[in-house]
Scaffold this active site. Structure first.
Site, PDB file in Angstrom:
ATOM      1  N   MET A 198       0.851  -1.191   0.000  1.00 52.78           N
ATOM      2  CA  MET A 198       0.000   0.000   0.000  1.00 52.78           C
ATOM      3  C   MET A 198       0.891   1.247   0.000  1.00 52.78           C
ATOM      4  SD  MET A 198      -3.414  -0.946   2.044  1.00 52.78           S
ATOM      5  CE  MET A 198      -2.795  -0.662   3.681  1.00 52.78           C
ATOM      6  N   HIS A 226       9.619  -3.276   3.356  1.00 61.58           N
ATOM      7  CA  HIS A 226       9.191  -3.494   1.962  1.00 61.58           C
ATOM      8  C   HIS A 226      10.408  -3.711   1.052  1.00 61.58           C
ATOM      9  CE1 HIS A 226       5.684  -0.920   3.367  1.00 61.58           C
ATOM     10  NE2 HIS A 226       5.075  -1.978   2.898  1.00 61.58           N
ATOM     11  N   SER A 236       6.827  -0.708  10.214  1.00 63.70           N
ATOM     12  CA  SER A 236       5.460  -0.546   9.713  1.00 63.70           C
ATOM     13  C   SER A 236       5.331   0.859   9.169  1.00 63.70           C
ATOM     14  CB  SER A 236       4.468  -0.750  10.862  1.00 63.70           C
ATOM     15  OG  SER A 236       3.221  -0.178  10.533  1.00 63.70           O
ATOM     16  N   HIS A 283       9.029   1.223   3.444  1.00 56.93           N
ATOM     17  CA  HIS A 283      10.098   1.309   4.434  1.00 56.93           C
ATOM     18  C   HIS A 283      11.041   0.132   4.189  1.00 56.93           C
ATOM     19  CE1 HIS A 283       7.899  -1.871   6.398  1.00 56.93           C
ATOM     20  NE2 HIS A 283       6.837  -1.102   6.531  1.00 56.93           N
TER      21      HIS A 283
HETATM   22  O1  PAF Z   1      -0.124  -5.788   3.700  1.00 54.97           O
HETATM   23  C1  PAF Z   1      -0.522  -4.870   2.955  1.00 54.97           C
HETATM   24  O2  PAF Z   1       0.168  -3.876   2.707  1.00 54.97           O
HETATM   25  C2  PAF Z   1      -1.910  -4.961   2.329  1.00 54.97           C
HETATM   26  O3  PAF Z   1      -2.816  -5.561   3.189  1.00 54.97           O
HETATM   27  C3  PAF Z   1      -1.905  -5.673   0.954  1.00 54.97           C
HETATM   28  C4  PAF Z   1      -1.481  -7.120   1.071  1.00 54.97           C
HETATM   29  C5  PAF Z   1      -0.972  -4.936   0.002  1.00 54.97           C
HETATM   30  C6  PAF Z   1      -3.312  -5.647   0.365  1.00 54.97           C
HETATM   31  O4  PAF Z   1      -3.779  -4.348   0.188  1.00 54.97           O
END
Ligand code: PAF
Length: 284
Positions: free
Chosen positions: A28, A35, A186, A32
């Site tokens: 989304m 990811h 997060s 950070h």
């Molecule tokens: O974990 C997330 O960032 C979201 O829940 C996802 C898996 C991208 C779905 O929108």
């Protein structure tokens, strides 16, 4: 050079030409280090010749509180620069209107694994997550998709959906990335005040303190819950609240009555309106 697409038809046509395997990292945004680790893992899985795809989409239907959606950080240009630096090949950045028809009415719903933990306190959240993840799989057809283990209930549900709906994609869970003081990374951490940020490692400490009881052979789940609750609340800031604290079977995600097989102690806590989750697996 990263290809950026917001239309389903254009991303599909570019992906057709790019070499397999294709690895997808659904996000989304507000990227950070956690990811970035997923993107690096994706590259490792597909090799230098394969294709790494990221989706960046703040999925409106998984937000149970409107204020959570409106305050969700969306630093898109910064995210894309990070993706470029990580060697991502394709970024799919759709608009909500192009993914959801105004009268969309079909959702993917779970009837078991979502009944506790975040599913109990965030009604409809996992229907929204499963629906968007399945849509992304249909649109992008990845060979594999990588998700962080921090969202362990989400990961369990995605595994279950792929199994139950015969989706042809390999799901890979990547270990939680933490700050040095133990706080799980997060996108929400950046919304903590400095005082809340300094306090937030209490969540990890509380879960670890409960886990430290396991070598004694304690089988009563309540003892673990009490220990974690004690450490969570000990001299906590006035606006700190436990949203939930549960001890569940690691596979079924149902609360346990006796601790005799791998179980997961999981919590969601609120600093003001910033909600943080974490969990720890405990072996008997
Ligand atoms: O974990 C997330 O960032 C979201 O829940 C996802 C898996 C991208 C779905 O929108």
């Amino acid at each position: 050079m990263i290809h950026r697409h917001s239309e389903v038809s254009s991303v599909r046509s570019v992906l057709k030409k790019l070499p397999r395997p294709h690895a997808l990292v659904p996000t989304m945004g507000a990227l950070h280090e956690g990811h970035l680790e997923l993107l690096r893992a994706a590259r490792e899985h597909v090799g230098p010749e394969g294709t790494v795809i990221i989706s960046i989409f703040v999925n409106p239907i998984q937000f149970d509180r409107p204020e959570d959606l409106t305050s969700y950080p969306q630093p898109l240009e910064q995210d894309l620069a990070l993706c470029e630096a990580e060697g991502v090949d394709v970024a799919f950045v759709p608009e909500a209107a192009s993914l959801y028809a105004s009268d969309h009415s079909i959702l993917v719903t779970d009837s078991l694994l979502s009944k506790h933990l975040c599913g109990a306190t965030r009604p409809g959240h996992f229907d929204g997550v499963l629906t968007i993840v399945l849509k992304l799989f249909h649109i992008l057809h990845p060979d594999l998709a990588i998700f962080g283990k921090k969202d362990f209930q989400q990961l369990a549900l995605i595994h279950r959906m792929v199994r139950d709906l015969n989706v042809s994609v390999k799901i890979i869970g990547h270990p939680t990335v933490r700050e040095e003081d133990g706080l799980a990374l997060s996108s929400r951490n950046r919304r903590l005040t400095p005082a809340h940020r300094a306090d937030a490692p209490r969540i990890r400490r509380a879960l670890s303190a409960a886990r430290d009881l396991a070598p004694s052979g304690e089988q009563n789940p309540q003892v673990y819950l009490d220990a974690a609750r004690h450490h969570l609340l000990l001299e906590a800031p006035a606006d700190f609240k436990i949203d939930y604290l549960e001890f569940v079977d690691s596979l079924s995600l149902q609360p346990i009555s006796k601790f005799v097989s791998p179980a997961t102690l999981a919590t969601a806590c609120l600093y003001g309106d910033v909600r943080l989750i974490d969990h720890i697996e405990i072996l008997p």
